[in-house]
Design an enzyme around this catalytic site. Structure first.
Site, PDB file in Angstrom:
ATOM      1  N   LYS A  17       0.819  -1.191   0.031  1.00  0.00           N
ATOM      2  CA  LYS A  17      -0.113  -0.031   0.018  1.00  0.00           C
ATOM      3  C   LYS A  17       0.914   1.465  -0.070  1.00  0.00           C
ATOM      4  O   LYS A  17       2.089   1.299   0.415  1.00  0.00           O
ATOM      5  CB  LYS A  17      -1.005   0.049   1.058  1.00  0.00           C
ATOM      6  CG  LYS A  17      -0.386   0.263   2.601  1.00  0.00           C
ATOM      7  CD  LYS A  17      -0.113   1.386   3.184  1.00  0.00           C
ATOM      8  CE  LYS A  17       0.722   1.575   4.377  1.00  0.00           C
ATOM      9  NZ  LYS A  17       1.562   2.668   4.840  1.00  0.00           N
ATOM     10  N   ASP A 151      -2.604  -1.394  10.463  1.00  0.00           N
ATOM     11  CA  ASP A 151      -2.934  -1.185   8.969  1.00  0.00           C
ATOM     12  C   ASP A 151      -3.392  -2.490   8.495  1.00  0.00           C
ATOM     13  O   ASP A 151      -3.742  -2.555   7.243  1.00  0.00           O
ATOM     14  CB  ASP A 151      -1.341  -1.253   8.077  1.00  0.00           C
ATOM     15  CG  ASP A 151      -0.671   0.045   8.266  1.00  0.00           C
ATOM     16  OD1 ASP A 151      -1.731   1.152   8.725  1.00  0.00           O
ATOM     17  OD2 ASP A 151       0.466   0.450   8.174  1.00  0.00           O
TER      18      ASP A 151
HETATM   19  O1  C5P Z   1      -0.259  -1.029  14.935  1.00  0.00           O
HETATM   20  P1  C5P Z   1       1.172  -1.268  14.751  1.00  0.00           P
HETATM   21  O2  C5P Z   1       1.657  -2.503  15.336  1.00  0.00           O
HETATM   22  O3  C5P Z   1       1.316  -1.107  13.378  1.00  0.00           O
HETATM   23  O4  C5P Z   1       1.864  -0.021  15.419  1.00  0.00           O
HETATM   24  C1  C5P Z   1       3.420  -0.155  15.368  1.00  0.00           C
HETATM   25  C2  C5P Z   1       3.578   1.100  16.536  1.00  0.00           C
HETATM   26  O5  C5P Z   1       3.179   2.429  15.616  1.00  0.00           O
HETATM   27  C3  C5P Z   1       2.843   1.349  17.744  1.00  0.00           C
HETATM   28  O6  C5P Z   1       3.146   0.659  18.704  1.00  0.00           O
HETATM   29  C4  C5P Z   1       2.592   2.872  17.839  1.00  0.00           C
HETATM   30  O7  C5P Z   1       3.829   3.137  18.542  1.00  0.00           O
HETATM   31  C5  C5P Z   1       2.818   3.591  16.756  1.00  0.00           C
HETATM   32  N1  C5P Z   1       1.410   3.700  16.047  1.00  0.00           N
HETATM   33  C6  C5P Z   1       0.790   4.830  16.616  1.00  0.00           C
HETATM   34  N2  C5P Z   1      -0.512   5.156  16.301  1.00  0.00           N
HETATM   35  C7  C5P Z   1      -1.005   4.484  15.225  1.00  0.00           C
HETATM   36  C8  C5P Z   1      -0.443   3.368  14.490  1.00  0.00           C
HETATM   37  C9  C5P Z   1       0.874   3.072  14.987  1.00  0.00           C
HETATM   38  O8  C5P Z   1       1.527   5.458  17.499  1.00  0.00           O
HETATM   39  N3  C5P Z   1      -2.313   4.859  14.765  1.00  0.00           N
END
Ligand code: C5P
Length: 299
Positions: A17, A151
Site C-alpha cells: 500500500k 494497517d
Molecule cells: O499497530 P502497529 O503495530 O502497526 O503499530 C506500531 C507502532 O506504531 C505502535 O506501537 C505505535 O507506537 C505506533 N502507532 C501509533 N499510532 C497508530 C499506529 C501506530 O502511535 N495509529
C-alpha cells in the site's frame, strides 16, 4: 489479494500500500495516535503458499528483496513474524489446532512504509480460514486482524482505496479513483514506525482529508496529486537523511507530485502514466538508487 488453489495448497498474492494522505489527529491514552489516511493498494506483491500440515511452520525466500533490505532468514521467520502471529491468533479464536506449512516469497521491502508485514498477516488470515474450512466471516477476520496491527484491516477491503481512521483500523472503502502510476524508491535504510511517531510534534490545526478524497472520487489525477500530504514525513526526515536525499531527488524530476509513504522510508512520485513512470524510474536508477519500483493502482 488474489487466492487460488494448487493441489492441496493455497497460493496468495497480496499487495503493498501507499498513503496518499496521512494526518495525525492526536495522541491516545493507549499509546497509539488517532489518524486519518487515504490508503491505496499497489501492484507490488508478496507471494504466500499455504499447505495443510500437522503444525505451524514458516519458511521464506528473501532473494527477490533488494539486498540492502534483507535480514537473516532466521530473524525473518522467527516466532514473532506477523504471519505466525496471525495463524496463532486464528487458532486461538476458533479453538482449532490444525497446522500449516507457510512459505513466503517476499517482494515488498521491509521497514519501508509499504505495509509488507501487514498485507502478509491479512493474507494469512484469509487463506487459513479457507484452508482450515473455518467459515469465519470476512468482517470478523478483519476485526480480529486489528489486534495484530493498525494497517492490517485495510487489506480486507476489496476496494483499491479507502479512508482509514481511528488508529488505522476503521476502514471506509472508497469508490474507484483515477488510474495512478507511481515510481516508488526505497533508500538503503529503513525506519521503525514507533520511533517516527515518537518524534512527531503534534499540531494544533489538522489538515483535512476531504479535498484529497473529493479529488479521488472525481477521478481527477492532477488535483489528487496536488493534495498529497503526510504528517509523518517531517519526523522521518529528522531521523533519516536518506528520506531528505530522496525528496531532493524527486524534486528535480517532473513528477506530478511526490512524498514519503506511511512512516517511511519509501518515497513515491505520481506520474502521468506508466510510460512516464518507467522513464522517471530509470532516471532515478541512474542517480544511484538501487530499489526502484514502477507500480500502479488499481493493483
Ligand atoms: O499497530 P502497529 O503495530 O502497526 O503499530 C506500531 C507502532 O506504531 C505502535 O506501537 C505505535 O507506537 C505506533 N502507532 C501509533 N499510532 C497508530 C499506529 C501506530 O502511535 N495509529
Amino acid at each position: 489479494m488474489f487466492l487460488r488453489r494448487h493441489n492441496t495448497s493455497l497460493l496468495v498474492r497480496t499487495p503493498a500500500k501507499l498513503n496518499l494522505f496521512l494526518e495525525v489527529l492526536g495522541k491516545r491514552t493507549d499509546g497509539y495516535h488517532d489518524l486519518e489516511s487515504l490508503m491505496v493498494k499497489v501492484n507490488i506483491f508478496d507471494h504466500l503458499t499455504l499447505t495443510p500440515a500437522d503444525s505451524l511452520s514458516l519458511t521464506a525466500d528473501l532473494s527477490s528483496l533488494p539486498v540492502d533490505s534483507r535480514i537473516p532468514l532466521e530473524e525473518f521467520a522467527s516466532h514473532d513474524n506477523l504471519i505466525l502471529r496471525a495463524a496463532r491468533l486464528l487458532q486461538q479464536h476458533t479453538g482449532i489446532s490444525r497446522g500449516a506449512a507457510i512459505h513466503i516469497r517476499k517482494h515488498i521491502p521491509l521497514q519501508s512504509g509499504l505495509a509488507g508485514g501487514s498485507t502478509d498477516a491479512a493474507a494469512t488470515l484469509v487463506a487459513l480460514n479457507q484452508l482450515w474450512e473455518l467459515g469465519v466471516s470476512h468482517a470478523e477476520l478483519q476485526h480480529l486482524s486489528a489486534q495484530l496491527g493498525s494497517d492490517i484491516p485495510f487489506f480486507f477491503c476489496p476496494a483499491p482505496g479507502a479512508v482509514c481512521s481511528g488508529r488505522g483500523e476503521i476502514v471506509r472503502p472508497l469508490p474507484p479513483g483515477p488510474e495512478l502510476a507511481f515510481v516508488i524508491a526505497r533508500p538503503e535504510s529503513g525506519l521503525s514506525t514507533p520511533l517516527v511517531f515518537k518524534h512527531l510534534s503534534l499540531q494544533e490545526a489538522s489538515v483535512s482529508i476531504e479535498p484529497v478524497c473529493d479529488a479521488w472520487q472525481a477521478r481527477r489525477r492532477s488535483c489528487l496529486a496536488s493534495r498529497l500530504f503526510n504528517r509523518l514525513q517531517a519526523p522521518a526526515e529528522s531521523l533519516n537523511p536518506d528520506v531528505v536525499h530522496l525528496k531532493h531527488l524527486f524534486q528535480r524530476l517532473p513528477f506530478l507530485s511526490h512524498q514519503m509513504s506511511g512512516s517511511g522510508t519509501s518515497y513515491f512520485g505520481i506520474c502521468r502514466n506508466l510510460h512516464h513512470a518507467r522513464r522517471l524510474a530509470s532516471q532515478i536508477r541512474t542517480r544511484g538508487m538501487k530499489t526502484v519500483f514502477v507500480a500502479a493502482c488499481p493493483a
